[in-house]
Design an enzyme around this catalytic site. Structure first.
Site, PDB file in Angstrom:
ATOM      1  N   ILE A  15      62.157  60.345  13.172  1.00 24.15           N
ATOM      2  CA  ILE A  15      62.386  61.216  14.087  1.00 24.15           C
ATOM      3  C   ILE A  15      63.483  61.228  14.880  1.00 24.15           C
ATOM      4  O   ILE A  15      64.368  62.059  15.467  1.00 24.15           O
ATOM      5  CB  ILE A  15      61.452  61.140  15.611  1.00 24.15           C
TER       6      ILE A  15
ATOM      7  N   TYR B 187      51.632  46.903  20.275  1.00 26.53           N
ATOM      8  CA  TYR B 187      52.333  48.307  19.910  1.00 26.53           C
ATOM      9  C   TYR B 187      51.748  48.901  20.873  1.00 26.53           C
ATOM     10  O   TYR B 187      52.945  50.259  22.200  1.00 26.53           O
ATOM     11  CB  TYR B 187      52.424  49.021  18.592  1.00 26.53           C
TER      12      TYR B 187
END
Ligand SMILES: NC(=O)C1=CN([C@@H]2O[C@H](COP(=O)(O)OP(=O)(O)OC[C@H]3O[C@@H](n4cnc5c(N)ncnc54)[C@H](OP(=O)(O)O)[C@@H]3O)[C@@H](O)[C@H]2O)C=CC1
Ligand SMILES: CC1=C(/C=C/C(C)=C/C=C/C(C)=C/C=O)C(C)(C)CCC1
EC number: 1.1.1.300
Length: 297
Positions: A32, A181
């Protein structure tokens, strides 16, 4: 095709051009971040690719220069798992550049086995949250001097499963790679909201982003996720599609009134109750300053 369209929506339709603007994108050598940097360069900005691997970064910089015709794509070393590297990056950047208009805190790690950064922080919290917290702090005066300017923090839908366990921030008492995470992505949103409150009236605004489910190298530490991503690759976003919401928040005109909001598919998105808790956000801010040796105000 209908499922794909549903999962891959959100396009940044802004026609804003960026000549004279300066942008920093962390983790810009792949996924990204690479697509975000490419589009900023396409629009004429001077773009710094802040990467831990200079060689990978240089290859991508050449590629972006060739594709966009913009030669002002620069690579600088930044390892978010080492506060010395973050401080060195910021010191050199501040000496080199007069302005910073766009900071995209994009780099991230997901589901890595238990490990620590050079400073002893759990890897997800250390890289995804604390590393970007320190980087933003070091670049904040420059952002203020360059106002109007923006900070975009790439978080995730995964924040919904996150909790800030202040008694176990470094995962020493218990650790689960997937949840670690999620906790770090919740921290990204809490940081964005607290930063927005503190920056009111400064001309610097900040946004958090869920980029969508994106076919990138993020799943590299999990064979199961790798297999899922491969199996469903047709249904998930390409990195270019995944970059749209970051770009939307970085460049769309008139977004200042949504300072501190969370975005997905280029629209405001709902966040969990934890992510809206101002007390947790303030405490996380103070604890982060303490861990990083930043004076508290
Ligand atoms: N892909 C997805 O489905 C989703 C992604 N996100 C978020 O999007 C962001 C970008 O991820 P994505 O492009 O998918 O993943 P990638 O793994 O493709 O890219 C991650 C980038 O972060 C860099 N990075 C990792 N560790 C460090 C470090 N210590 N210092 C500096 N850079 C580092 C990587 O560098 P290197 O190549 O050297 O490892 C790479 O450039 C992340 O914050 C992620 O959490 C959120 C939701 C979903
Ligand atoms: C259940 C399921 C999917 C959804 C996966 C999701 C929702 C993943 C989210 C990942 C995140 C948020 C990662 C990083 O932050 C697919 C693969 C689309 C296809 C079909 C089965």
């Amino acid at each position: 095709p209908k499922i794909r369209k549903m999962l891959c929506s959100g396009v940044c339709t802004s026609t804003v051009q960026l000549p004279g603007k300066v942008a920093v994108v962390t983790g810009a050598n792949t996924g990204i971040g690479k697509e975000t940097a490419k589009e900023l360069a396409q629009r004429g900005a001077r773009v710094y690719l802040a990467c831990r691997d200079i060689q990978k970064g240089e290859l991508v910089a050449r590629e972006i220069q060739t594709m966009t015709g913009n030669q002002q794509v620069l690579v600088r070393k930044l390892d978010l798992a080492d506060t010395k590297s973050i401080r060195a990056f910021a010191k050199d950047f501040l000496a080199e550049e007069k302005h910073l208009h766009i900071l995209i805190n994009n780099a991230g790690v997901m589901m890595c086995p238990y490990s620590k950064t050079a400073d002893g922080f759990e890897m997800h919290m250390g890289v995804n949250h604390l590393g970007h917290f320190l980087l933003t702090h070091l670049l904040l005066e420059k952002l203020k001097e360059s106002a109007p300017s923006r900070v975009v923090n790439v978080s995730s839908l995964a924040h919904h499963l996150g909790r800030i366990h202040f008694h176990n921030l470094q995962g020493e008492k218990f650790y689960n790679a997937g949840l670690a995470y999620c906790h770090s992505k919740l921290a990204n949103i809490l940081f964005t909201q607290e930063l927005a409150r503190r920056l009111k009236g400064s001309g610097v605004t900040t946004y958090s982003v869920h980029p969508g489910t994106v076919n990138s190298e993020l799943v590299r530490h999990s064979p199961f996720m790798k297999w899922m991503w491969w199996l469903f690759s047709f249904f998930i976003k390409t990195p270019k599609q995944g970059a749209q919401t970051s770009l939307y928040c970085a460049i769309t005109e008139g977004l200042e009134i949504l300072n501190g909001h969370h975005f997905s598919d280029c629209s405001v998105a709902w966040v969990s109750a934890q992510a809206r808790n101002e007390t947790i956000a303030r405490r996380l801010w103070d604890v982060s300053c303490d861990l990083l040796g930043i004076p508290m105000d």
